[in-house]
Write an enzyme that holds these catalytic residues in place. Structure first.
Site, PDB file in Angstrom:
ATOM      1  CG  HIS A   1       6.156 -44.756  31.253  1.00 13.78           C
ATOM      2  ND1 HIS A   1       5.236 -44.762  32.272  1.00 13.78           N
ATOM      3  CD2 HIS A   1       6.809 -43.582  31.363  1.00 13.78           C
ATOM      4  CE1 HIS A   1       5.326 -43.646  32.958  1.00 13.78           C
ATOM      5  NE2 HIS A   1       6.273 -42.906  32.433  1.00 13.78           N
TER       6      HIS A   1
ATOM      7  CB  ILE B   1       7.512 -52.151  29.356  1.00 14.52           C
ATOM      8  CG1 ILE B   1       6.913 -52.795  28.117  1.00 14.52           C
ATOM      9  CG2 ILE B   1       6.450 -51.394  30.115  1.00 14.52           C
ATOM     10  CD1 ILE B   1       6.021 -53.965  28.442  1.00 14.52           C
ATOM     11  CB  CYS B   2      10.114 -47.440  31.534  1.00 16.85           C
ATOM     12  SG  CYS B   2      10.751 -46.642  33.002  1.00 16.85           S
ATOM     13  CG  LEU B   3       5.325 -51.534  34.821  1.00 17.90           C
ATOM     14  CD1 LEU B   3       4.557 -50.264  35.121  1.00 17.90           C
ATOM     15  CD2 LEU B   3       4.420 -52.514  34.116  1.00 17.90           C
TER      16      LEU B   3
END
Lengths: 194, 138
Positions: free
Chosen positions: B71, B78-80
């Site tokens: 991620h 950041i893929c959050l």
């Protein structure tokens, strides 16, 4: 913003009493922490509490609700939340503090529900009304049809005979018939829609 | 913001005062023990906009060591979900750091996201401008 102030406090207490300074700050935290707004982290002003029990300043919470009007969630627990499901908290003497907030709508009002009294009347009355309503709707069209049917075929001997064609009375009769027919159609149409 | 003063820094967060004019923070994060990232140190950059508590900060990994994680893109993005769609004003720097460490910790296999090369070439500098699709449980 409070973080900007804290290094200054530590600097002031750094003369060797740093151990003393820490218990002091933690005591401050414990005394005020329970009533801090979850958004601005200050002591909550115009405090409101959500149904899920989380405390906010009303201005803070209102701004958050405005930020995502189509997805209103509690910032802390993401429970559903809305303006009318929020309860204002009134401390003693807090009603005197009124600051005019132009943009922010006033805090939602507290809701006071009347204590329950046990009377049997309301239920009975509702049932009665329901019965009358259904009876009226059912009976009217049938009576109307019956009367027009019998009139058109001249089978009804109890009534005065239909006026002869050509007389003004006959025209009036026809006119009335048409009006009633239209009223009946409108009524049936309304029934179908409703 | 006051939450990150000094005491509650939880697991592995310590503040570098370098670039803190209060709108830009750099936080050192250490991989949790017993995970793929044990012993590694990463730098997280937080940028707070003017609408901060109501709008999420811009958070990305910077520095030489960017974690290899499905991620996390190689440019630090950041893929959050809590950094954009699921942001809540009750989240603090501490809780965001904790989420990121937790995200790292739950990683089974160290690898870049599948579309890393394409994304890094085409993305905007600000990860908040990316239209993220969240698949995982974060």
């Amino acid at each position: 913003m409070a973080s900007a102030a804290s290094p200054g406090d530590e600097g002031g207490a750094s003369g060797g009493g740093s151990d003393k300074a820490e218990p002091g700050t933690s005591a401050d935290n414990s005394s005020t922490g329970a009533f801090e707004c979850n958004i601005c982290l200050d002591t909550a002003k115009d405090a409101v509490v959500s149904m899920c029990g989380h405390l906010f300043c009303w201005p803070c919470l209102h701004q958050w609700l405005e930020t995502r009007p189509n997805r209103q969630l509690c910032p802390v627990c993401k429970a559903g939340i809305s303006k009318d499901k929020v309860i204002p908290l009134y401390g003693r003497g807090s009603t005197n503090q009124q600051d005019p907030r132009d943009k922010i709508p006033p805090r939602p009002q507290g809701q006071r529900s009347e204590p329950e009294t046990n009377t049997n009347f309301p239920g009975f009355g509702f049932a009665d009304a329901g019965f009358q309503m259904s009876f009226g709707i059912g009976a009217f069209p049938f009576g109307f049809f019956a009367s027009t049917f019998t009139n058109g075929n001249n089978l009804n001997t109890g009534r005065p005979p239909a006026p002869a064609p050509g007389t003004p009375q006959f025209q009036e009769d026809q006119f009335l018939n048409k009006i009633f027919l239209w009223v009946a159609m409108l009524f049936i149409f309304w029934l179908l829609i409703a | 913001m006051a939450l990150l003063k000094d005491p509650p820094s939880g697991v592995e967060i310590d503040m570098n005062k370098i670039s803190s004019n209060l709108s830009e923070w750099i936080v050192d994060v250490t991989g949790a023990a017993g995970t793929n990232y044990e012993g590694e140190t990463f730098q997280l950059q937080f940028k707070f906009g003017p609408r901060y508590p109501f709008d999420s900060p811009q958070v990305l990994f910077i520095g030489s060591n960017i974690p290899v994680h499905p991620h996390v893109y190689s440019n630090g993005h950041i893929c959050l979900s809590i950094l954009t769609d699921d942001w809540s004003p009750a989240l603090s720097v501490q809780s965001v750091c904790l989420s990121i460490v937790s995200m790292l910790s739950s990683c089974k296999e160290k690898k870049r996201p599948p579309d890393n090369a394409f994304y890094v070439k085409t993305c905007s500098k600000n990860p908040k401008k990316t239209r993220w699709w969240y698949h995982g449980k974060f």
